[in-house]
Enzyme design. Structure first.
Site, mmCIF file in Angstrom:
data_model
loop_
_atom_site.group_PDB
_atom_site.id
_atom_site.type_symbol
_atom_site.label_atom_id
_atom_site.label_comp_id
_atom_site.label_asym_id
_atom_site.label_seq_id
_atom_site.Cartn_x
_atom_site.Cartn_y
_atom_site.Cartn_z
ATOM 1 N N GLY A 32 0.805 -1.424 0.062
ATOM 2 C CA GLY A 32 0.259 -0.154 0.110
ATOM 3 C C GLY A 32 1.263 1.611 0.467
ATOM 4 C CG HIS A 33 4.037 3.792 1.841
ATOM 5 N ND1 HIS A 33 5.007 3.943 1.738
ATOM 6 C CD2 HIS A 33 3.446 4.780 2.185
ATOM 7 C CE1 HIS A 33 5.283 5.649 1.457
ATOM 8 N NE2 HIS A 33 4.421 6.233 2.045
ATOM 9 C CE1 TYR A 34 1.547 6.490 -1.599
ATOM 10 C CE2 TYR A 34 4.338 6.515 -1.614
ATOM 11 C CZ TYR A 34 3.618 7.029 -0.914
ATOM 12 O OH TYR A 34 3.705 8.547 0.073
ATOM 13 C CB ILE A 60 9.194 4.185 -1.026
ATOM 14 C CG1 ILE A 60 8.692 4.992 -2.792
ATOM 15 C CG2 ILE A 60 10.161 5.282 -0.155
ATOM 16 C CD1 ILE A 60 8.518 6.057 -2.444
#
Lengths: 127, 167
Positions: A35-37, A42
């Protein structure tokens, strides 16, 4: 503190010589990455701060201290899956408060400079 | 009110790192109120040993900060949404200062983030504020500095091996 609620799964390994350094692999399967990203993983800056926090907890100068404040954090460069993150940390006591100053970095250079303040368990921190 | 679908049109964050559920109030360029419901169903609770007490169920401090910063991100990006981190201008956090944790936040709590825009330069925005649960301040944020930068600045730093992976 394995098993504690934390957004990171890796645990920094403090250096055996007690010099205040620790290292951790930022594995590609850390749960934050999907989810990041999506499509561009990252390591979140706050997760770098979490590794400083975990390093501090692993090198506490006295038992019973907990994180009270992030006095400052400067994010200097990104951390990516597969990076080895090294944390250099120094403790200092002043006016009854414990502070640690740390730099976290990868092979590409410094990733973050962090200052944390710890406090002994007090009523203010009660549930 | 901005629902989570609206938030996803503004922020690139996705499960499990999308930590804002709803925006209740937004005044562009000025302030925002948003909420995030904390639940024991989040992946961070997966490895917690059986028999852990309430204190050990406290939501991770750094995720309280991340959630607040994402709320600030909604305010910063509202006029210029870009939910893609690979193109255009992306939001990067340059620094955070004077963040104080007052009380543990537990599953079942609803965080209410209050974000105020303090100063805005051409490509940098400074925020301050706090977060409360049931009207009690749990988190104070002295200063968050957010910079808008071309996505290419970020992608250029990525090591070669990972670049291959994203093709």
């Amino acid at each position: 503190m394995p098993g504690a609620v934390s957004p990171v799964r890796g645990r920094p390994e403090p250096a055996a010589d007690g010099a205040g350094t620790a290292a951790v692999l930022v594995a590609a399967d850390e749960p934050v990455f999907p989810g990041h990203y999506p499509g561009f993983p990252i390591f979140p800056g706050v997760c770098v701060v979490e590794h400083v926090h975990l390093t501090a907890l692993a090198t506490l100068p006295k038992p019973g201290l907990r994180l009270a404040a992030i006095e400052s954090t400067r994010f200097l460069s990104p951390v990516f899956p597969g990076d080895r993150l090294e944390v250099e940390l120094a403790w200092q006591e002043k006016d009854g408060a414990w502070r640690c100053r740390a730099v976290a970095g990868t092979a590409r250079g410094q990733a973050a400079a962090v200052r944390l303040r710890f406090t002994e368990e007090t009523e203010e921190g009660e549930l | 009110m901005i629902t989570v679908a609206g938030i996803k049109r503004v922020l690139p964050h996705r499960y499990p790192m999308l930590l804002v559920d709803r925006v209740d109030d937004l005044v562009p360029g000025e302030r925002l109120t948003a909420r995030k419901a904390v639940t024991a169903n989040e992946p961070w609770y997966q490895d917690l040993p059986e028999g852990a007490d309430d204190r050990e169920h406290a939501y991770p401090s750094v995720l309280l900060v991340e959630s607040w910063c994402q709320a600030a991100g909604v305010l910063a990006a509202w006029d210029l949404p870009n939910p893609d981190v690979l193109t255009g201008q992306v939001m990067l956090f340059g620094g955070i200062a004077d963040v104080v944790f007052h009380h543990p936040v537990l599953p079942g709590d609803v965080l209410v983030h209050h974000v105020r825009l303090v100063r805005s330069f051409s490509d940098t925005v400074i925020f301050e504020g706090e977060a409360a649960v049931d009207g009690r301040t749990v988190l104070e944020i002295g200063r968050v500095v957010m910079a808008m930068r071309p996505a290419t600045e970020l992608t250029a730093e990525q090591p070669a091996v990972s670049t291959k992976e994203i093709g």
